[in-house]
Design a protein around this motif. Structure first.
Motif, PDB file in Angstrom:
ATOM      1  N   LEU A   1       8.887  10.015  18.312  1.00 30.41           N
ATOM      2  CA  LEU A   1       8.546  11.414  18.056  1.00 30.41           C
ATOM      3  C   LEU A   1       7.256  11.793  18.778  1.00 30.41           C
ATOM      4  O   LEU A   1       6.205  11.209  18.539  1.00 30.41           O
ATOM      5  N   GLY A   2       7.358  12.764  19.673  1.00 29.73           N
ATOM      6  CA  GLY A   2       6.179  13.241  20.381  1.00 29.73           C
ATOM      7  C   GLY A   2       5.759  12.394  21.554  1.00 29.73           C
ATOM      8  O   GLY A   2       4.717  12.646  22.158  1.00 29.73           O
ATOM      9  N   SER A   3       6.549  11.399  21.899  1.00 33.24           N
ATOM     10  CA  SER A   3       6.226  10.588  23.071  1.00 33.24           C
ATOM     11  C   SER A   3       6.109  11.505  24.290  1.00 33.24           C
ATOM     12  O   SER A   3       6.862  12.469  24.426  1.00 33.24           O
ATOM     13  N   THR A   4       5.173  11.195  25.166  1.00 33.96           N
ATOM     14  CA  THR A   4       4.979  12.037  26.347  1.00 33.96           C
ATOM     15  C   THR A   4       6.186  12.015  27.265  1.00 33.96           C
ATOM     16  O   THR A   4       6.359  12.926  28.062  1.00 33.96           O
ATOM     17  N   THR A   5       7.017  10.982  27.152  1.00 33.39           N
ATOM     18  CA  THR A   5       8.309  10.930  27.849  1.00 33.39           C
ATOM     19  C   THR A   5       9.366  10.556  26.813  1.00 33.39           C
ATOM     20  O   THR A   5       9.152   9.659  26.010  1.00 33.39           O
TER      21      THR A   5
ATOM     22  N   LEU B   1       0.819  -1.215   0.000  1.00 35.33           N
ATOM     23  CA  LEU B   1       0.000   0.000   0.000  1.00 35.33           C
ATOM     24  C   LEU B   1       0.855   1.269   0.000  1.00 35.33           C
ATOM     25  O   LEU B   1       0.457   2.287  -0.556  1.00 35.33           O
ATOM     26  N   MET B   2       2.034   1.192   0.637  1.00 30.40           N
ATOM     27  CA  MET B   2       2.911   2.367   0.718  1.00 30.40           C
ATOM     28  C   MET B   2       3.976   2.393  -0.373  1.00 30.40           C
ATOM     29  O   MET B   2       4.758   3.332  -0.455  1.00 30.40           O
ATOM     30  N   GLY B   3       4.035   1.338  -1.213  1.00 34.80           N
ATOM     31  CA  GLY B   3       5.001   1.289  -2.295  1.00 34.80           C
ATOM     32  C   GLY B   3       6.426   1.068  -1.830  1.00 34.80           C
ATOM     33  O   GLY B   3       7.371   1.565  -2.456  1.00 34.80           O
ATOM     34  N   ILE B   4       6.587   0.329  -0.741  1.00 31.93           N
ATOM     35  CA  ILE B   4       7.909   0.049  -0.179  1.00 31.93           C
ATOM     36  C   ILE B   4       8.025  -1.440   0.121  1.00 31.93           C
ATOM     37  O   ILE B   4       7.073  -2.187  -0.065  1.00 31.93           O
ATOM     38  N   THR B   5       9.177  -1.869   0.599  1.00 29.26           N
ATOM     39  CA  THR B   5       9.354  -3.268   0.995  1.00 29.26           C
ATOM     40  C   THR B   5       9.005  -3.419   2.482  1.00 29.26           C
ATOM     41  O   THR B   5       9.065  -2.435   3.237  1.00 29.26           O
ATOM     42  N   PRO B   6       8.667  -4.621   2.909  1.00 27.83           N
ATOM     43  CA  PRO B   6       8.370  -4.826   4.334  1.00 27.83           C
ATOM     44  C   PRO B   6       9.518  -4.387   5.253  1.00 27.83           C
ATOM     45  O   PRO B   6       9.278  -3.882   6.348  1.00 27.83           O
ATOM     46  N   GLN B   7      10.761  -4.527   4.803  1.00 23.11           N
ATOM     47  CA  GLN B   7      11.910  -4.148   5.612  1.00 23.11           C
ATOM     48  C   GLN B   7      12.012  -2.642   5.807  1.00 23.11           C
ATOM     49  O   GLN B   7      12.715  -2.173   6.693  1.00 23.11           O
ATOM     50  N   ASP B   8      11.293  -1.879   4.966  1.00 27.11           N
ATOM     51  CA  ASP B   8      11.309  -0.419   5.084  1.00 27.11           C
ATOM     52  C   ASP B   8      10.296   0.097   6.105  1.00 27.11           C
ATOM     53  O   ASP B   8      10.234   1.298   6.346  1.00 27.11           O
ATOM     54  N   ILE B   9       9.503  -0.796   6.671  1.00 29.85           N
ATOM     55  CA  ILE B   9       8.569  -0.420   7.738  1.00 29.85           C
ATOM     56  C   ILE B   9       9.263  -0.712   9.064  1.00 29.85           C
ATOM     57  O   ILE B   9       9.683  -1.841   9.316  1.00 29.85           O
ATOM     58  N   VAL B  10       9.406   0.300   9.896  1.00 29.19           N
ATOM     59  CA  VAL B  10      10.092   0.142  11.174  1.00 29.19           C
ATOM     60  C   VAL B  10       9.067   0.166  12.305  1.00 29.19           C
ATOM     61  O   VAL B  10       8.269   1.097  12.405  1.00 29.19           O
ATOM     62  N   LYS B  11       9.112  -0.874  13.120  1.00 29.46           N
ATOM     63  CA  LYS B  11       8.248  -0.947  14.301  1.00 29.46           C
ATOM     64  C   LYS B  11       8.936  -0.225  15.457  1.00 29.46           C
ATOM     65  O   LYS B  11      10.121  -0.432  15.698  1.00 29.46           O
ATOM     66  N   SER B  12       8.176   0.634  16.136  1.00 27.23           N
ATOM     67  CA  SER B  12       8.666   1.296  17.357  1.00 27.23           C
ATOM     68  C   SER B  12       8.089   0.522  18.527  1.00 27.23           C
ATOM     69  O   SER B  12       6.891   0.602  18.800  1.00 27.23           O
ATOM     70  N   LEU B  13       8.923  -0.248  19.185  1.00 31.54           N
ATOM     71  CA  LEU B  13       8.479  -1.108  20.274  1.00 31.54           C
ATOM     72  C   LEU B  13       8.877  -0.503  21.614  1.00 31.54           C
ATOM     73  O   LEU B  13      10.013  -0.072  21.795  1.00 31.54           O
ATOM     74  N   VAL B  14       7.924  -0.472  22.535  1.00 29.41           N
ATOM     75  CA  VAL B  14       8.178   0.018  23.881  1.00 29.41           C
ATOM     76  C   VAL B  14       8.633  -1.169  24.717  1.00 29.41           C
ATOM     77  O   VAL B  14       7.961  -2.203  24.755  1.00 29.41           O
ATOM     78  N   VAL B  15       9.770  -1.023  25.370  1.00 33.23           N
ATOM     79  CA  VAL B  15      10.345  -2.095  26.179  1.00 33.23           C
ATOM     80  C   VAL B  15      10.506  -1.580  27.603  1.00 33.23           C
ATOM     81  O   VAL B  15      10.988  -0.469  27.819  1.00 33.23           O
ATOM     82  N   LYS B  16      10.091  -2.404  28.553  1.00 29.63           N
ATOM     83  CA  LYS B  16      10.158  -2.024  29.967  1.00 29.63           C
ATOM     84  C   LYS B  16      11.375  -2.654  30.627  1.00 29.63           C
ATOM     85  O   LYS B  16      11.649  -3.838  30.465  1.00 29.63           O
ATOM     86  N   ARG B  17      12.090  -1.826  31.394  1.00 28.21           N
ATOM     87  CA  ARG B  17      13.218  -2.311  32.196  1.00 28.21           C
ATOM     88  C   ARG B  17      12.695  -2.743  33.560  1.00 28.21           C
ATOM     89  O   ARG B  17      11.610  -2.348  33.982  1.00 28.21           O
ATOM     90  N   SER B  18      13.495  -3.492  34.295  1.00 31.66           N
ATOM     91  CA  SER B  18      13.069  -3.977  35.615  1.00 31.66           C
ATOM     92  C   SER B  18      12.914  -2.848  36.623  1.00 31.66           C
ATOM     93  O   SER B  18      12.190  -2.996  37.608  1.00 31.66           O
ATOM     94  N   ASP B  19      13.537  -1.680  36.383  1.00 32.38           N
ATOM     95  CA  ASP B  19      13.393  -0.550  37.305  1.00 32.38           C
ATOM     96  C   ASP B  19      12.144   0.290  37.012  1.00 32.38           C
ATOM     97  O   ASP B  19      11.927   1.332  37.623  1.00 32.38           O
ATOM     98  N   GLY B  20      11.319  -0.154  36.043  1.00 28.95           N
ATOM     99  CA  GLY B  20      10.077   0.540  35.729  1.00 28.95           C
ATOM    100  C   GLY B  20      10.219   1.613  34.671  1.00 28.95           C
ATOM    101  O   GLY B  20       9.234   2.234  34.282  1.00 28.95           O
ATOM    102  N   THR B  21      11.444   1.860  34.173  1.00 26.34           N
ATOM    103  CA  THR B  21      11.626   2.816  33.081  1.00 26.34           C
ATOM    104  C   THR B  21      11.490   2.072  31.750  1.00 26.34           C
ATOM    105  O   THR B  21      11.418   0.840  31.711  1.00 26.34           O
ATOM    106  N   PHE B  22      11.475   2.839  30.678  1.00 24.27           N
ATOM    107  CA  PHE B  22      11.220   2.261  29.365  1.00 24.27           C
ATOM    108  C   PHE B  22      12.297   2.691  28.375  1.00 24.27           C
ATOM    109  O   PHE B  22      13.088   3.593  28.650  1.00 24.27           O
ATOM    110  N   LEU B  23      12.277   2.061  27.202  1.00 25.31           N
ATOM    111  CA  LEU B  23      13.102   2.449  26.075  1.00 25.31           C
ATOM    112  C   LEU B  23      12.336   2.100  24.815  1.00 25.31           C
ATOM    113  O   LEU B  23      11.369   1.340  24.849  1.00 25.31           O
TER     114      LEU B  23
END
Length: 161
Positions: A109-113, A41-63
């Motif tokens: 981009l624009g994440s509240t944190t 639909l976007m005229g690109i390859t699947p590898q050109d789509i980047v997933k932004s995944l939220v990962v939680k650390r054991s101290d309760g912070t994220f990346l």
């Protein structure tokens, strides 16, 4: 389109991109049932789509872990790069609380944190598509410019799906 006329998630994405001097192109796209369909639909390859995944650390912070389509987080690799023994994917409502975005729309981009960003090395060197803060929309951004704008750690953090 000015970011004032965009929905709230788009406005946050556009304002953060502008503040970072980062050029983004936000566009509407139809719903897709698969990664391959979305890429077509976007005229690109699947590898050109980047997933932004939220990962939680054991101290309760994220990346954020940025991983190209067709790849998944390699937990041992990501733990080594981050320098921790435990990481996990939080529940959808926890990711929403951490970023202000629902799954499927998440972007640094624009994440509240402003959580740290870790980008898989295979996403660099070209323009990529990502979530744009609202369902039914995506954005194009130069991957290297995004990495530079965030001071992201670029490393081998993924494996083929």
């Amino acid at each position: 389109m000015t970011h004032e006329s965009l929905p709230e998630g788009h406005a946050r994405v556009a304002a953060d991109a502008a503040a970072r001097g980062l050029a983004v192109e936000i566009f509407a796209r139809p719903a897709a049932n698969s990664l391959e369909e979305a890429a077509t639909l976007m005229g690109i390859t699947p590898q050109d789509i980047v997933k932004s995944l939220v990962v939680k650390r054991s101290d309760g912070t994220f990346l954020f872990a940025l991983v190209p389509g067709g790849r998944s987080i390699s937990w041992p690799k990501l733990r080594t790069v981050v320098g921790v023994n435990k990481l996990q994917m939080p529940k959808a409502e926890v990711a929403l609380e951490a970023t202000g975005y629902e799954r499927g729309t998440i972007t640094p981009l624009g994440s509240t944190t402003a959580w740290p960003v870790y980008a898989d090395e295979s996403m660099t060197g070209h323009k990529v598509a990502m979530g744009a803060g609202e369902h039914g929309y995506s954005m194009f951004v130069d991957a290297d410019a995004l990495v530079a704008a965030y001071g992201a750690v670029v490393a081998d953090i993924s494996v083929p799906q």
